[in-house]
Write an enzyme that holds these catalytic residues in place. Structure first.
Site, PDB file in Angstrom:
ATOM      1  N   HIS A 123      64.110  55.409  87.934  1.00 18.79           N
ATOM      2  CA  HIS A 123      65.175  56.567  87.431  1.00 18.79           C
ATOM      3  C   HIS A 123      66.008  56.593  89.116  1.00 18.79           C
ATOM      4  O   HIS A 123      65.484  56.047  89.934  1.00 18.79           O
ATOM      5  CB  HIS A 123      64.327  58.187  87.547  1.00 18.79           C
ATOM      6  CG  HIS A 123      65.604  59.160  87.515  1.00 18.79           C
ATOM      7  ND1 HIS A 123      65.972  59.591  88.235  1.00 18.79           N
ATOM      8  CD2 HIS A 123      65.005  60.334  86.496  1.00 18.79           C
ATOM      9  CE1 HIS A 123      66.742  60.993  87.497  1.00 18.79           C
ATOM     10  NE2 HIS A 123      66.254  61.079  87.247  1.00 18.79           N
ATOM     11  N   ASP A 200      56.790  58.277  91.732  1.00 13.80           N
ATOM     12  CA  ASP A 200      57.927  59.252  91.703  1.00 13.80           C
ATOM     13  C   ASP A 200      56.274  59.859  90.464  1.00 13.80           C
ATOM     14  O   ASP A 200      56.297  59.209  89.187  1.00 13.80           O
ATOM     15  CB  ASP A 200      59.055  58.524  91.183  1.00 13.80           C
ATOM     16  CG  ASP A 200      59.407  59.409  89.972  1.00 13.80           C
ATOM     17  OD1 ASP A 200      59.179  60.273  89.521  1.00 13.80           O
ATOM     18  OD2 ASP A 200      60.627  58.830  89.634  1.00 13.80           O
ATOM     19  N   GLN A 203      57.533  62.450  85.371  1.00  5.95           N
ATOM     20  CA  GLN A 203      57.213  62.110  84.528  1.00  5.95           C
ATOM     21  C   GLN A 203      55.722  61.850  84.049  1.00  5.95           C
ATOM     22  O   GLN A 203      55.042  62.356  82.561  1.00  5.95           O
ATOM     23  CB  GLN A 203      57.869  61.078  83.441  1.00  5.95           C
ATOM     24  CG  GLN A 203      59.684  61.393  83.401  1.00  5.95           C
ATOM     25  CD  GLN A 203      59.948  62.373  82.845  1.00  5.95           C
ATOM     26  OE1 GLN A 203      59.461  62.895  81.723  1.00  5.95           O
ATOM     27  NE2 GLN A 203      61.270  63.098  82.898  1.00  5.95           N
ATOM     28  N   LYS A 226      59.550  70.904  85.393  1.00  2.86           N
ATOM     29  CA  LYS A 226      59.205  70.086  84.673  1.00  2.86           C
ATOM     30  C   LYS A 226      57.419  70.228  84.120  1.00  2.86           C
ATOM     31  O   LYS A 226      57.445  69.564  82.944  1.00  2.86           O
ATOM     32  CB  LYS A 226      59.308  68.161  84.766  1.00  2.86           C
ATOM     33  CG  LYS A 226      61.000  67.402  84.572  1.00  2.86           C
ATOM     34  CD  LYS A 226      60.785  66.405  84.802  1.00  2.86           C
ATOM     35  CE  LYS A 226      62.033  65.733  86.090  1.00  2.86           C
ATOM     36  NZ  LYS A 226      63.007  65.680  85.261  1.00  2.86           N
ATOM     37  N   CYS A 366      69.975  58.609  83.584  1.00  2.00           N
ATOM     38  CA  CYS A 366      69.628  58.175  85.336  1.00  2.00           C
ATOM     39  C   CYS A 366      68.879  56.834  85.670  1.00  2.00           C
ATOM     40  O   CYS A 366      67.943  57.107  85.776  1.00  2.00           O
ATOM     41  CB  CYS A 366      68.924  59.296  85.525  1.00  2.00           C
ATOM     42  SG  CYS A 366      69.639  61.098  85.441  1.00  2.00           S
TER      43      CYS A 366
HETATM   44  N1  PMP Z   1      61.702  60.831  88.316  1.00  2.00           N
HETATM   45  C1  PMP Z   1      61.433  60.543  87.034  1.00  2.00           C
HETATM   46  C2  PMP Z   1      61.288  59.502  86.624  1.00  2.00           C
HETATM   47  C3  PMP Z   1      62.470  62.004  86.287  1.00  2.00           C
HETATM   48  O1  PMP Z   1      62.244  62.080  84.663  1.00  2.00           O
HETATM   49  C4  PMP Z   1      63.214  62.837  86.940  1.00  2.00           C
HETATM   50  C5  PMP Z   1      64.170  63.520  85.725  1.00  2.00           C
HETATM   51  N2  PMP Z   1      65.287  63.225  85.732  1.00  2.00           N
HETATM   52  C6  PMP Z   1      63.757  62.595  88.129  1.00  2.00           C
HETATM   53  C7  PMP Z   1      62.910  61.493  89.030  1.00  2.00           C
HETATM   54  C8  PMP Z   1      64.316  63.535  89.298  1.00  2.00           C
HETATM   55  O2  PMP Z   1      63.542  64.878  89.554  1.00  2.00           O
HETATM   56  P1  PMP Z   1      64.287  65.246  89.876  1.00  2.00           P
HETATM   57  O3  PMP Z   1      66.132  65.857  89.555  1.00  2.00           O
HETATM   58  O4  PMP Z   1      63.931  66.890  89.439  1.00  2.00           O
HETATM   59  O5  PMP Z   1      64.616  65.872  91.443  1.00  2.00           O
END
Ligand code: PMP
Length: 412
Positions: A123, A200, A203, A226, A366
């Site tokens: 991401h 990270d 997920q 999440k 993203c």
């Molecule tokens: N890493 C991953 C794998 C994600 O799916 C996301 C959220 N889409 C993020 C990081 C970023 O999370 P946040 O927008 O809550 O900071």
């Protein structure tokens, strides 16, 4: 497990509504999860009964708010099996947590000529902070290749993670491909080479049992929103000896120990990172979310999501012209399913599904480098959580068949 798990759906008031005259089917859980009534109640109760700023006051409300705020740190430590709650830092979310590691750890310990290693499936929040760090300190950013399923290819990783590597940063599970990474092996490879592993968990934490010690991580980040908690609260966990060597990033109230006219000293972790008034309602909501998840059981959630995927994946694969990305084996799949349907633009697929009351996401999620790696501009993504049902899965499949009929296999 349907009977056991489907009872939880009623705890999520938002799900009991119609969208475009159809019962809502919410399959955008990778973007954010819905909130059970207990989380909503915890926030309301906090404002109705206990609202006060934490750590500062000796009055009863301040003591109550502080006790709740600090109790959640212990719940988080238990949830990810951190050795101590002193290693749990409240952040805005995964993005802020990863940026803090890149700045506070990275700028101190990563030197010119070092290498930072991430995967093609990251991401942007586990990618851009490392790009920026590499630029600032003169390090090189390298990418780990993926297997056909989209996980880090361990065989090839040995050539990428070397004595020059300072940081390896990968996802626990992909937000696009629905595959989990072999973290324990990557941790071993990183540590053999004197590097640290940053995970990270955005997920991963919502969907599987997480044990930061077993996975061998040095830093681990996740977002509350999440996993049933409000937006604006997340966690950075880091090993105590690393946090102790890191400088605070924001200076002000709450994080100081002693302030003189020309210099100051700071508290120890975690408080040295938590400058200013914190997101107290978010922390309390996160505590209620973790209580809820604990009562359901993360092992049950993982098993049931696998059951849902095993149910829906063959049905999706049977739709002519539907191309699935990520693992074909449901056992390797989290509840995130990315696909494209014929030549129909994924945004058109998502819009057509919305007409049927079904919420999915379309776009690059993203993860633009991953889209280029897969050689697609975008995908449609349906992402399940434990409150989804097999009927939700059926509604998705039926709506995709209708969409296909409507567009006649082509673009409009
Ligand atoms: N890493 C991953 C794998 C994600 O799916 C996301 C959220 N889409 C993020 C990081 C970023 O999370 P946040 O927008 O809550 O900071």
């Amino acid at each position: 497990m349907d009977k056991e798990m489907n009872k939880y759906r009623a705890d999520f008031p938002i799900l009991a509504q119609t969208v475009n005259d159809e019962d809502l089917v919410y399959l955008d859980n990778a973007a954010t999860s819905q909130k059970p009534q207990t989380v909503i109640d915890a926030i309301v109760n906090y404002y109705r009964n206990d609202n006060a700023n934490v750590h500062r006051g000796v009055h009863t409300l301040a003591e109550r708010a502080t006790a709740q705020f600090e109790a959640v740190r212990q719940k988080v430590a238990r949830f990810i099996n951190a050795p101590t709650s002193e290693e749990i830092i409240y952040t805005k979310g995964t993005t802020e947590a990863l940026n803090w590691v890149a700045r506070s750890y990275g700028e101190r310990f990563v030197k010119a000529g070092d290498e930072i290693v991430i995967s093609y499936a990251e991401h942007h929040s586990n990618l851009v902070p490392w790009q920026e760090l590499a630029k600032r300190v003169g390090a090189t950013l390298k990418y780990l290749d993926l297997t056909a399923d989209g996980a880090v290819d361990l065989a090839k990783a040995e050539a990428t993670i070397t004595a020059k590597t300072a940081i390896v940063a990968v996802n626990q599970a992909s937000n696009v491909l629905g595959v989990a990474n072999p973290l324990a092996q990557l941790a071993q490879l990183a540590h053999q080479n004197g590097a640290i592993l940053v995970v990270d968990g955005a997920q991963g934490a919502p969907h599987m049992v997480t044990d930061v010690q077993k996975m061998g991580a040095d830093f681990y980040a996740f977002s509350g929103h999440k996993l049933l908690a409000p937006t604006g609260i997340g966690i950075l966990w880091g090993k105590g000896e690393l946090l102790a060597q890191m400088a605070p990033l924001e200076f002000g109230g709450e994080m100081i120990d002693w302030v003189e006219l020309t210099q100051s000293s700071y508290k120890k972790a975690p408080l040295k990172f938590e400058g200013g008034t914190q997101n107290i309602e978010g922390v309390i909501g996160l505590g209620a979310a973790l209580d809820y998840l604990e009562q359901v059981g993360m092992d049950k959630i993982a098993a049931y999501e696998q059951e849902l995927v095993a149910y829906v994946l063959p049905k999706l694969q049977a739709i002519p012209g539907l191309k699935l990305y990520g693992p074909k084996d449901p056992k390797k799949h989290t509840g995130v399913i990315s696909f494209n349907l014929d030549q129909i633009h994924p945004h058109d697929v998502a819009t057509a599904l919305d007409m049927e009351g079904i919420a999915i996401r379309a776009g690059h999620h993203c993860a633009q480098p991953l889209m280029r790696y897969l050689d697609v501009a975008a995908t449609a993504r349906a992402s399940f959580y434990f409150y989804n049902t097999k009927q939700d899965a059926d509604r998705l499949v039926e709506a995709l068949l209708l969409t296909k009929e409507f567009f006649g296999n082509g673009t409009i």
